[in-house]
Design an enzyme around this catalytic site. Structure first.
Site, PDB file in Angstrom:
ATOM      1  N   SER A 185       0.958  -1.269   0.045  1.00  0.00           N
ATOM      2  CA  SER A 185      -0.095  -0.034  -0.035  1.00  0.00           C
ATOM      3  C   SER A 185       0.864   1.394  -0.052  1.00  0.00           C
ATOM      4  O   SER A 185       2.067   1.066   0.294  1.00  0.00           O
ATOM      5  CB  SER A 185      -0.758  -0.091   1.181  1.00  0.00           C
ATOM      6  OG  SER A 185      -1.482   1.318   1.379  1.00  0.00           O
ATOM      7  N   TYR A 235      -1.582  -1.120  10.650  1.00  0.00           N
ATOM      8  CA  TYR A 235      -1.534  -1.348   9.110  1.00  0.00           C
ATOM      9  C   TYR A 235      -0.529  -0.744   8.556  1.00  0.00           C
ATOM     10  O   TYR A 235       0.002  -1.546   7.734  1.00  0.00           O
ATOM     11  CB  TYR A 235      -3.110  -0.614   8.693  1.00  0.00           C
ATOM     12  CG  TYR A 235      -3.224  -0.616   7.205  1.00  0.00           C
ATOM     13  CD1 TYR A 235      -3.966  -1.721   6.703  1.00  0.00           C
ATOM     14  CD2 TYR A 235      -3.141   0.435   6.374  1.00  0.00           C
ATOM     15  CE1 TYR A 235      -4.358  -1.766   5.373  1.00  0.00           C
ATOM     16  CE2 TYR A 235      -3.322   0.281   5.054  1.00  0.00           C
ATOM     17  CZ  TYR A 235      -3.822  -0.731   4.393  1.00  0.00           C
ATOM     18  OH  TYR A 235      -4.278  -0.875   3.204  1.00  0.00           O
TER      19      TYR A 235
END
Length: 277
Positions: free
Chosen positions: A147, A160
């Protein structure tokens, strides 16, 4: 679980087609990747923990659905066995499973931390480890979906962010160790993509920021992105297809970014842009 329209076993004309396993394949980027590989002529196995979405995607692409927990070695072994029984080989692993970890460090207890790393890092590590012997046989590819959070830090997404950063390290160590066996491993870092998970974030953001719905929220979070919009899942899938094909034959250990240009923006100059300079 099997979808319609596929050939059973490793014999027949379809046996020479590439076999692709996609974790987190039931929705969002994973589902789009399944559609793209199927359109490219590959045999596709979509894997995850929710049988309903997996069956739907598998049926739509003429592939198979494999219910598994990508962070559990025994579960992955069973799932891989089903793929090998069905296809006779594995050529590409797309490590796409992820999620969890949306809180700051002081708001993250031990259980939440463990869950975040399990979802975002252990899933890719475990699946790659279990699939490597098959990928060595076929001189295959691993595509790790990280990401933009694997390169930058957003607010209150500690688990995350750390997990996605660690995926870059995993990509590089896999590429370093298994390139000599013909296995190529590359990572892709998307920015905002219009997936169900992102849609839910936009709905929450819109409500919190007093914006007029999801589209206004997407517009707000991409206002300073050079391309000025989020990606469609199919756009990310096209890059994954490239990384999992012979077209990228001299690439390994690479980290590609698909974020509309967000990562090139110099934050201290935003005020100049807002002023029309």
């Amino acid at each position: 679980m099997r979808g319609p329209g596929h050939q059973t076993g490793a014999s027949g004309p379809a046996a020479t087609a590439r076999a692709v396993l996609i974790t987190g394949g039931g929705t969002g980027i994973g589902a789009a990747v399944a559609e793209r590989f199927a359109a490219d002529g590959a045999r596709v196995a979509v894997a995850g923990r929710r049988p309903g979405p997996l069956k739907e995607v598998a049926a739509s692409v003429g592939g198979i659905a494999v219910e598994l927990d990508a962070a559990d070695a025994n579960s992955v072994r069973d799932g891989l066995a089903a793929v090998l029984t069905e296809f006779g080989r594995l050529d590409v692993l797309v490590a796409n499973a992820g999620g969890h970890g949306f809180a700051s460090v002081t708001e993250t207890d031990d259980a939440a931390w463990d869950a975040a790393l399990r979802a975002n890092l252990t899933t890719a590590f475990t699946t790659a480890r279990e699939c490597l012997p098959s990928l060595i046989e076929t001189r295959g590819q691993i595509v790790v979906i990280s990401s933009l959070a694997g390169l930058r830090a957003g607010p209150s997404v500690a688990g995350y962010t750390v997990g996605k950063h660690a995926l870059i390290g995993l990509t590089r160590t896999l590429a370093r160790d298994y390139g000599k066996h013909g296995v190529r491993v590359n990572a892709l870092c998307p920015g905002w993509v219009t997936t169900p998970m992102a849609d839910a974030e936009m709905d929450e953001f819109a409500q919190h920021a007093g914006l007029d719905g999801r589209e206004a929220a997407y517009a707000a979070v991409t206002a300073d992105v050079p391309l000025g919009r989020p990606a469609r899942p199919s756009e990310i899938a096209a890059i994954v297809s490239f990384l999992g094909s012979a077209e990228s034959s001299y690439m390994t250990g690479a980290v590609l970014v698909a974020d509309g240009g967000a990562h090139i923006v110099d934050l201290p100059t935003l005020a100049f842009g807002h002023a029309g300079m």
